[in-house]
Design an enzyme around this catalytic site. Sequence first.
Site, PDB file in Angstrom:
ATOM      1  N   ASP A   8      -3.209   0.252  -7.187  1.00  6.62           N
ATOM      2  CA  ASP A   8      -3.609  -0.324  -5.907  1.00  6.62           C
ATOM      3  C   ASP A   8      -4.486   0.725  -5.215  1.00  6.62           C
ATOM      4  O   ASP A   8      -4.528   1.889  -5.645  1.00  6.62           O
ATOM      5  CB  ASP A   8      -2.349  -0.618  -5.092  1.00  6.62           C
ATOM      6  CG  ASP A   8      -2.650  -1.101  -3.696  1.00  6.62           C
ATOM      7  OD1 ASP A   8      -3.443  -2.045  -3.553  1.00  6.62           O
ATOM      8  OD2 ASP A   8      -2.101  -0.526  -2.745  1.00  6.62           O
ATOM      9  N   ASP A  10      -5.309   0.751  -1.113  1.00  6.57           N
ATOM     10  CA  ASP A  10      -4.853   1.057   0.247  1.00  6.57           C
ATOM     11  C   ASP A  10      -3.377   1.454   0.272  1.00  6.57           C
ATOM     12  O   ASP A  10      -2.507   0.697  -0.188  1.00  6.57           O
ATOM     13  CB  ASP A  10      -5.063  -0.156   1.157  1.00  6.57           C
ATOM     14  CG  ASP A  10      -6.529  -0.512   1.322  1.00  6.57           C
ATOM     15  OD1 ASP A  10      -7.324   0.412   1.580  1.00  6.57           O
ATOM     16  OD2 ASP A  10      -6.877  -1.698   1.195  1.00  6.57           O
TER      17      ASP A  10
END
Length: 238
Positions: A8, A10
């Site tokens: 991922d 953020d």
Amino acid sequence: MTSVFVFDIDGTLADTPAAIAELIGDVVRDFGARPGRREVLATVGKPLEASLARLLGTGVHDAVTAEAAARYRSRFAVDVLSRGPELLLPGVAEGLARMRAAGHPLGVATSKIHASAHALLDATGILDKFDTVVCHDMVERGKPHPDMALRVVSELGGRPSRSWYVGDTVTDVEMARAAGLWTVAVSYGVDTAEALTSAGADHVVADFATVTDLLLQKAAPSAGTRTATGTGLTGVRS
């Protein structure tokens, strides 16, 4: 077969959740909404239009939602991307370099759209560390469905049962488990260690240096495999 590592962005690679939440809050307040801080923070890492629609009380394809999304994206470069490499969380640049040096293909599976994801990875100086970047607008179903994770692993020639996903939210864990990947959840992002553990994360760690050490250790051939349903583990698990 070499293990594939998928990430991922953020809250996992980049320290963006607070800045993103502040920006989303500013935008929806311009349209008269008054959400609480926790409500706004909970939208980080999720598709933008759906998050804005929820906060505004509009539809995903509503004109107001579209205008709010356009305002958000126009401000993102100034409010977030301008911070450049300082957005990277401690240990990320060094950790990714170690993983590449060890011969592991690296990919990203993110709820950002393609343009936003590439802009952020480029601004932070790590775009060239990844062999593929799969985004929300590149698959039929986003998180927590398995589509993005499976596409990354497929493009990098891996097997889900020998691959790992690193994220900071419950939906990250749910996506990875649905795809049959092993999971490392980081507790320094959006969701708590308790929530990530309850979601079924195989490991929950507090910093990226530990992520790197764990992945390189667990990617050894004796580390075991996972079935595509996210259950039925075999081999070593700790």
